[in-house]
Design a protein around this motif. Structure first.
Motif, PDB file in Angstrom:
ATOM      1  N   LEU A  23       0.830  -1.201   0.000  1.00 49.12           N
ATOM      2  CA  LEU A  23       0.000   0.000   0.000  1.00 49.12           C
ATOM      3  C   LEU A  23       0.866   1.253   0.000  1.00 49.12           C
ATOM      4  N   LEU A  24       1.883   1.293   0.856  1.00 47.54           N
ATOM      5  CA  LEU A  24       2.758   2.457   0.914  1.00 47.54           C
ATOM      6  C   LEU A  24       3.440   2.698  -0.431  1.00 47.54           C
ATOM      7  N   ALA A  25       3.896   1.612  -1.066  1.00 40.76           N
ATOM      8  CA  ALA A  25       4.585   1.732  -2.352  1.00 40.76           C
ATOM      9  C   ALA A  25       3.649   2.207  -3.462  1.00 40.76           C
ATOM     10  N   GLU A  26       2.369   1.928  -3.337  1.00 37.45           N
ATOM     11  CA  GLU A  26       1.395   2.292  -4.366  1.00 37.45           C
ATOM     12  C   GLU A  26       0.988   3.759  -4.284  1.00 37.45           C
ATOM     13  N   LEU A  27       1.238   4.387  -3.167  1.00 36.37           N
ATOM     14  CA  LEU A  27       0.763   5.761  -2.980  1.00 36.37           C
ATOM     15  C   LEU A  27       1.495   6.735  -3.890  1.00 36.37           C
ATOM     16  N   GLU A  28       0.750   7.640  -4.456  1.00 41.63           N
ATOM     17  CA  GLU A  28       1.336   8.738  -5.220  1.00 41.63           C
ATOM     18  C   GLU A  28       2.063   9.670  -4.259  1.00 41.63           C
ATOM     19  N   PRO A  29       3.010  10.486  -4.750  1.00 38.27           N
ATOM     20  CA  PRO A  29       3.805  11.335  -3.854  1.00 38.27           C
ATOM     21  C   PRO A  29       2.984  12.153  -2.871  1.00 38.27           C
ATOM     22  N   LYS A  30       1.892  12.779  -3.310  1.00 41.72           N
ATOM     23  CA  LYS A  30       1.122  13.616  -2.387  1.00 41.72           C
ATOM     24  C   LYS A  30       0.442  12.778  -1.306  1.00 41.72           C
ATOM     25  N   HIS A  31      -0.021  11.573  -1.683  1.00 46.62           N
ATOM     26  CA  HIS A  31      -0.652  10.697  -0.702  1.00 46.62           C
ATOM     27  C   HIS A  31       0.388  10.070   0.218  1.00 46.62           C
ATOM     28  N   ARG A  32       1.548   9.744  -0.325  1.00 48.34           N
ATOM     29  CA  ARG A  32       2.627   9.185   0.482  1.00 48.34           C
ATOM     30  C   ARG A  32       3.089  10.210   1.516  1.00 48.34           C
ATOM     31  N   SER A  33       3.202  11.452   1.080  1.00 51.29           N
ATOM     32  CA  SER A  33       3.598  12.512   2.001  1.00 51.29           C
ATOM     33  C   SER A  33       2.583  12.672   3.128  1.00 51.29           C
ATOM     34  N   ALA A  34       1.307  12.545   2.818  1.00 52.22           N
ATOM     35  CA  ALA A  34       0.269  12.655   3.843  1.00 52.22           C
ATOM     36  C   ALA A  34       0.266  11.444   4.772  1.00 52.22           C
ATOM     37  N   ALA A  35       0.599  10.267   4.222  1.00 53.82           N
ATOM     38  CA  ALA A  35       0.557   9.031   5.010  1.00 53.82           C
ATOM     39  C   ALA A  35       1.695   8.951   6.009  1.00 53.82           C
ATOM     40  N   ILE A  36       2.898   9.397   5.618  1.00 52.14           N
ATOM     41  CA  ILE A  36       4.066   9.298   6.498  1.00 52.14           C
ATOM     42  C   ILE A  36       4.049  10.487   7.446  1.00 52.14           C
ATOM     43  N   VAL A  37       3.739  10.219   8.713  1.00 51.62           N
ATOM     44  CA  VAL A  37       3.512  11.301   9.674  1.00 51.62           C
ATOM     45  C   VAL A  37       4.663  11.477  10.652  1.00 51.62           C
ATOM     46  N   ALA A  38       5.658  10.574  10.643  1.00 58.09           N
ATOM     47  CA  ALA A  38       6.796  10.710  11.550  1.00 58.09           C
ATOM     48  C   ALA A  38       7.979   9.922  10.996  1.00 58.09           C
ATOM     49  N   ASP A  39       9.182  10.405  11.295  1.00 58.00           N
ATOM     50  CA  ASP A  39      10.397   9.733  10.829  1.00 58.00           C
ATOM     51  C   ASP A  39      10.806   8.563  11.715  1.00 58.00           C
ATOM     52  N   GLU A  40      10.346   8.562  12.974  1.00 52.50           N
ATOM     53  CA  GLU A  40      10.680   7.506  13.916  1.00 52.50           C
ATOM     54  C   GLU A  40       9.407   6.815  14.404  1.00 52.50           C
ATOM     55  N   PRO A  41       9.450   5.495  14.570  1.00 53.62           N
ATOM     56  CA  PRO A  41       8.270   4.797  15.086  1.00 53.62           C
ATOM     57  C   PRO A  41       8.159   4.960  16.594  1.00 53.62           C
ATOM     58  N   PRO A  42       6.978   4.778  17.156  1.00 61.37           N
ATOM     59  CA  PRO A  42       6.833   4.803  18.612  1.00 61.37           C
ATOM     60  C   PRO A  42       7.450   3.549  19.217  1.00 61.37           C
ATOM     61  N   PRO A  43       7.692   3.524  20.524  1.00 64.11           N
ATOM     62  CA  PRO A  43       8.310   2.355  21.153  1.00 64.11           C
ATOM     63  C   PRO A  43       7.407   1.123  21.195  1.00 64.11           C
TER      64      PRO A  43
END
Length: 307
Positions: A165-185
């Protein structure tokens, strides 16, 4: 579930039955605990050969064949993890407990749970109505390879469909989907019976996605709902507001990297976290806000009884 639970109660000794069966009002009913610790109920090793098999049969009533296989792999990994830790912790694949709250023969609300390290399945029932969440599955290690091939990945669909799903996202949707550079613990819902009301949907809305990406979102949804038997999965799907689903990703987007995602709407929470041990220790959960542990059924039951 009634048949399997009744058979288990009949098969065990009076002493064990007292541990297995607690009142429905017991405060430990609304509980999710996926770390190694003492927990209510009787462990598999206490149930004896016949009781152990009947506990597995009860668990199998709550899971699809594929999810039951995942659960068995999760339990077996306790021995693998114990070896990796040089046997220091004394982890055991029979250190899983079953407990009933109320009983299948009382004609009222009752529930049961099968739980241990990296596995927690809770079911609550009234008549033929079943509230089938939370369902937690974890894996440590999340993957084990040899000779350039994968030996075991119990939670492979949960990771692979999300990555697709992440790989299928267009740049604008991918940018909206990725909300943080680090995962929570850990998964943000953690081991809390009551979900944090401030944990709200984030990322990209399913309604904004093009058809192929939206199809992958539905596939990911059904990876988790597909943990349930087909009739329960269909009933849960019918209750979910698909138009309000969101998908959020945090952390590395590279395979093997530390990452987290969740799929969320007001009446659904799916979480996946794989950040420990260098991205080789996964936690996943399916939850229903307002309906976990049969909260919605219990509220209706109380309202009807009071009326």
């Amino acid at each position: 579930m009634r048949t399997a639970a009744s058979a288990l109660l009949t098969a065990v000794s009076d002493e064990v039955r007292q541990k297995v069966r607690l009142p429905f009002a017991d405060g430990q009913r609304r509980w999710i605990e996926y770390v190694p610790m003492s927990r209510p109920g009787a462990s598999l090793c206490e149930l004896g050969t016949d009781g152990r098999k009947l506990a597995h049969r009860l668990l199998a009533t709550a899971l699809s064949p594929a999810a039951y296989a995942q659960a068995m792999a999760v339990m077996a990994l306790e021995e693998v993890l114990d070896r990796a830790e040089n046997w220091r912790r004394g982890r055991r694949s029979d250190d899983y407990s079953v407990v009933l709250f109320g009983g299948p023969d009382e004609g009222d609300m009752w529930g049961w749970r099968f739980e241990g390290h990296h596995l927690s399945v809770s079911m609550t029932l009234e008549g033929d109505r079943v509230a089938p969440t939370p369902v937690f599955l974890g894996a440590n290690p999340a993957r084990m390879g040899h000779a350039g091939a994968m030996v075991l990945r119990p939670l492979a669909p949960e990771e692979d469909v999300a990555r697709a799903l992440l790989a299928e996202l267009e740049p604008k949707h991918r940018s909206a989907a990725i909300v943080a550079d680090e995962p929570p613990p850990d998964i943000r819902s953690g081991r809390r019976a009551d979900l944090d009301p401030d944990l709200r949907a984030a990322g990209v809305a399913a309604s904004d996605l093009p058809p192929r990406a939206r199809e992958l979102m539905w596939r990911l949804l059904h990876v988790y709902l597909g943990r349930l038997p087909a009739d329960l999965a269909a009933a849960e799907t019918a209750r979910i507001d698909l138009g309000r689903l969101h998908f959020a990703w945090e952390g590395s987007t590279e395979p093997g990297g530390r990452h987290y995602y969740r799929v969320q709407s007001p009446d659904l929470l799916i979480e996946y976290d794989n950040q420990d041990d260098g991205g080789n220790h996964a936690h996943t959960v399916l939850r229903r806000p307002g309906a976990d542990f049969g909260d919605d059924i219990l509220a209706e039951h109380r309202a009807t009884s009071h009326a």
